[in-house]
Scaffold this motif. Structure first.
Motif, PDB file in Angstrom:
ATOM      1  N   CYS A 161      13.058   5.590   4.056  1.00 53.26           N
ATOM      2  CA  CYS A 161      13.216   6.868   3.350  1.00 53.26           C
ATOM      3  C   CYS A 161      12.318   6.936   2.129  1.00 53.26           C
ATOM      4  O   CYS A 161      11.689   5.955   1.732  1.00 53.26           O
ATOM      5  CB  CYS A 161      14.690   7.054   2.960  1.00 53.26           C
ATOM      6  SG  CYS A 161      15.817   7.108   4.370  1.00 53.26           S
ATOM      7  N   ARG A 162      12.285   8.094   1.488  1.00 54.74           N
ATOM      8  CA  ARG A 162      11.417   8.315   0.334  1.00 54.74           C
ATOM      9  C   ARG A 162      12.118   8.060  -0.996  1.00 54.74           C
ATOM     10  O   ARG A 162      11.461   8.000  -2.023  1.00 54.74           O
ATOM     11  CB  ARG A 162      10.861   9.747   0.360  1.00 54.74           C
ATOM     12  CG  ARG A 162      10.023  10.061   1.598  1.00 54.74           C
ATOM     13  CD  ARG A 162       8.894   9.053   1.775  1.00 54.74           C
ATOM     14  NE  ARG A 162       8.087   9.306   2.949  1.00 54.74           N
ATOM     15  CZ  ARG A 162       6.903   9.903   2.934  1.00 54.74           C
ATOM     16  NH1 ARG A 162       6.388  10.349   1.799  1.00 54.74           N
ATOM     17  NH2 ARG A 162       6.233  10.057   4.050  1.00 54.74           N
ATOM     18  N   GLU A 168      12.365  13.953   1.599  1.00 56.94           N
ATOM     19  CA  GLU A 168      12.793  13.411   2.890  1.00 56.94           C
ATOM     20  C   GLU A 168      12.323  14.277   4.045  1.00 56.94           C
ATOM     21  O   GLU A 168      12.383  13.846   5.201  1.00 56.94           O
ATOM     22  CB  GLU A 168      14.318  13.270   2.913  1.00 56.94           C
ATOM     23  CG  GLU A 168      14.815  11.922   3.367  1.00 56.94           C
ATOM     24  CD  GLU A 168      14.189  10.769   2.623  1.00 56.94           C
ATOM     25  OE1 GLU A 168      13.369  10.046   3.236  1.00 56.94           O
ATOM     26  OE2 GLU A 168      14.500  10.569   1.438  1.00 56.94           O
ATOM     27  N   THR A 202       9.865  12.324   5.942  1.00 59.17           N
ATOM     28  CA  THR A 202      10.420  11.366   6.901  1.00 59.17           C
ATOM     29  C   THR A 202      10.830  12.075   8.176  1.00 59.17           C
ATOM     30  O   THR A 202      10.621  11.579   9.288  1.00 59.17           O
ATOM     31  CB  THR A 202      11.639  10.660   6.289  1.00 59.17           C
ATOM     32  OG1 THR A 202      11.334  10.221   4.969  1.00 59.17           O
ATOM     33  CG2 THR A 202      12.062   9.473   7.133  1.00 59.17           C
TER      34      THR A 202
END
Length: 544
Positions: free
Chosen positions: A49-50, A446, A449
């Motif tokens: 994830c970010r 996100e 992602t």
């Protein structure tokens, strides 16, 4: 093949033994050996994830779908600090979470070294540090057991980075499986007697029923005994909202008129709910500490029964099993179809969408009404935090295969990570995340992602250039003195396109439906930016 004895390998094997097939993380140098072990494990999907906060939120959403502890991996103090919001949310939401934190080396613990410290509050059920490799499997098993038992919640396990590579780890741990509890016959007779004499019984269904079996048992019980069903906060999907026994959804915007109707009940069956403050509207219904009617409380954790309410009788057991025992027995009763129909009609009338009298006004109600029309409620909706949630609860009616995903803490920024987890777990059902411009600004990264994984997530951003909930409170307490609630937003449509998603914008009610239809048909990620009114923030404020 040599025996696996390192801590990292034993931890991975223990995760697999607990059924873990997906973990969420932000990669960090302090747990590289565990990441390396995961490299060769095709059975575990590693979702990078970010931001650690949204990785934790994703793990929470995943736990809601699997009914097992979600797993999040983060690095030492800065990562742990970012993930702390998920620890808080897991505690508020009674959702099992195991957070693994790669820590500084053993010799540097408590020495003010670079990125040291444990920035986590007291909301975790347990916070441990793994010092000794020989207790690796046992510690992992204990973490899952504590996270998932009783009232579920978060457990945090710190592992110093120099421990991961050490030899001498014990064997991998397996999940502890418990036998099923059966309700005592005499106590069940008490419930049968209450149920047989009640003319206006009301079943308040909670998250512990949020399994396929639980939802089936709930419907079967309601139909067999003609009982109206009310769902607890953010569990609106537990019973098809078009079912004749569906009476509504208790949440922080449930109106006084509906609450007054619920007060008319002469028996409350609280099944699978903690009877927490949000669901009960600060003990407004059922009233606490002395309810206005007999109260039967069923929850897996005995410590929750009678905590805030005097109960007539309580059962610490699986709520689906409890309903099964009652469903399978005949209970002579008076007719209750008029009571069920009355509550259902009130809810139906509330859910009937009436557009604002001004055709140019766009509200979050247009979003909910369009979703209801386009999907028939067969949709998974992730809600972030904001005034738009009240519109969603009211005008979107969930079908039997629909689902609402939210958290009790109503933390902003929950939506993107949660949508990532939901779509990864079940890409066959449309996943729509309804989020405000403020919440998207927190964890919108996100989206990258989600685009990387080509997941079919529809972001619907309520763009009113404002932190709407706080602005509403400011208006009520300090009229005409709004401050720090204005937002200077980007063009969300172009932002989505820059990430590789389909970007759409809606400025009129007609645009909302058209854009949502396109987004739902799109096979990959999409975003619809809806220019909503900053004046009409709640259904009660809209002129019709």
């Amino acid at each position: 093949m040599p025996a696996v004895t390192t801590v990292a390998d034993t931890m991975l094997r223990s995760l697999r033994a607990h059924g873990v097939d997906r973990v969420f993380c932000v990669a960090g140098e302090s747990y590289l050996p565990l990441l390396d072990a995961l490299y060769d494990c095709a059975e575990v999907d590693v979702v990078g994830c970010r931001h650690e906060g949204s990785a934790g939120f994703a793990a929470l959403a995943d736990a809601k779908l699997t009914r097992r502890a979600g797993v999040c991996l983060v690095s030492r103090a800065p990562g742990a600090a970012n993930a702390a919001i998920a620890v808080h949310a897991a505690a508020e939401d009674a959702t099992p979470l195991v957070l693994f934190v790669g820590d500084v080396p053993l010799p540097d613990l408590d020495r003010e070294t670079f990125q040291s410290g444990r920035p986590l509050g007291d909301r975790a059920k347990a916070v441990w540090t793994l010092h000794d490799p020989s207790s690796t499997g046992e510690t992992v098993r204990r973490a899952f057991r504590v996270a998932e038992s009783g009232t579920p919640g978060p457990v945090v396990l710190f592992v110093p980075e120099d421990v991961f590579d050490r030899d001498g780890a014990d064997g991998p741990a397996t999940r502890v499986e418990l036998g099923r509890v059966v309700a005592d016959g005499r106590e069940l007779d008490t419930v049968r007697g209450l149920l047989g004499s009640a003319r206006r019984p009301l079943l308040l269904a909670g998250s512990a029923l949020d399994t396929p079996q639980g939802r089936t048992r709930l419907r079967e019980f309601a139909e067999r005994h003609e009982v109206a069903v009310l769902t607890s906060n953010k569990n609106q999907h537990l019973l098809d909202n078009r079912h004749a026994c569906y009476a509504g959804h208790l949440h922080n915007a449930t109106g006084p008129g509906q609450l007054a109707e619920f007060d008319r009940s002469d028996l409350v069956l609280a099944i699978g709910t903690r009877l927490g403050q949000t669901t009960t509207r600060q003990l407004r219904f059922p009233r606490g500490p002395e309810p206005g009617q007999p109260l039967v409380h069923v929850h897996p954790d005995a410590a929750r029964i009678g905590r805030y309410h005097q109960v007539t009788t309580g059962f610490a057991m699986d709520p689906a099993d409890f309903l099964a025992q009652l469903t399978d027995t005949d209970v002579p009763r008076p007719r209750r179809d008029e009571w069920c129909l009355r509550l259902h009609r009130i809810e139906e009338e509330r859910a009937r969408w009436i557009p604002p009298s001004d055709p140019e006004v766009v509200t979050a109600g247009d979003i909910a009404a369009a979703l209801d029309e386009l999907t028939g409620g067969a949709v998974t909706v992730v809600v972030d935090s904001g005034t738009f949630t009240g519109w969603t609860y009211r005008y979107l009616r969930f079908a039997g295969n629909g689902r609402l995903v939210g958290i009790d803490s109503s933390a902003m920024g929950f939506g993107p990570g949660a949508a990532l987890a939901v779509a990864a777990r079940d890409p066959a059902v449309p996943t729509v995340v309804i989020i405000g411009d403020g919440g998207f600004g927190m964890n919108g990264g996100e989206l990258a992602t989600i685009c990387e994984r080509l997941l079919p997530v529809v972001f619907v951003v309520s763009d009113n250039a404002s932190l709407g909930t706080i602005r509403l409170h400011q208006r009520r307490r300090y009229p005409d003195r709004e401050i720090a609630t204005d937002l200077a937003n980007p063009d969300f449509r172009l932002l989505a396109k820059a990430h590789g998603a389909l970007g759409l914008s809606a400025d009129t009610p007609a645009d909302v439906r058209t854009c949502l239809a396109k987004a739902l048909e799109h096979p990959g990620p999409s975003l619809v930016a809806v220019r909503t009114s900053r004046e009409y923030l709640t259904p009660a404020a809209v002129p019709r």
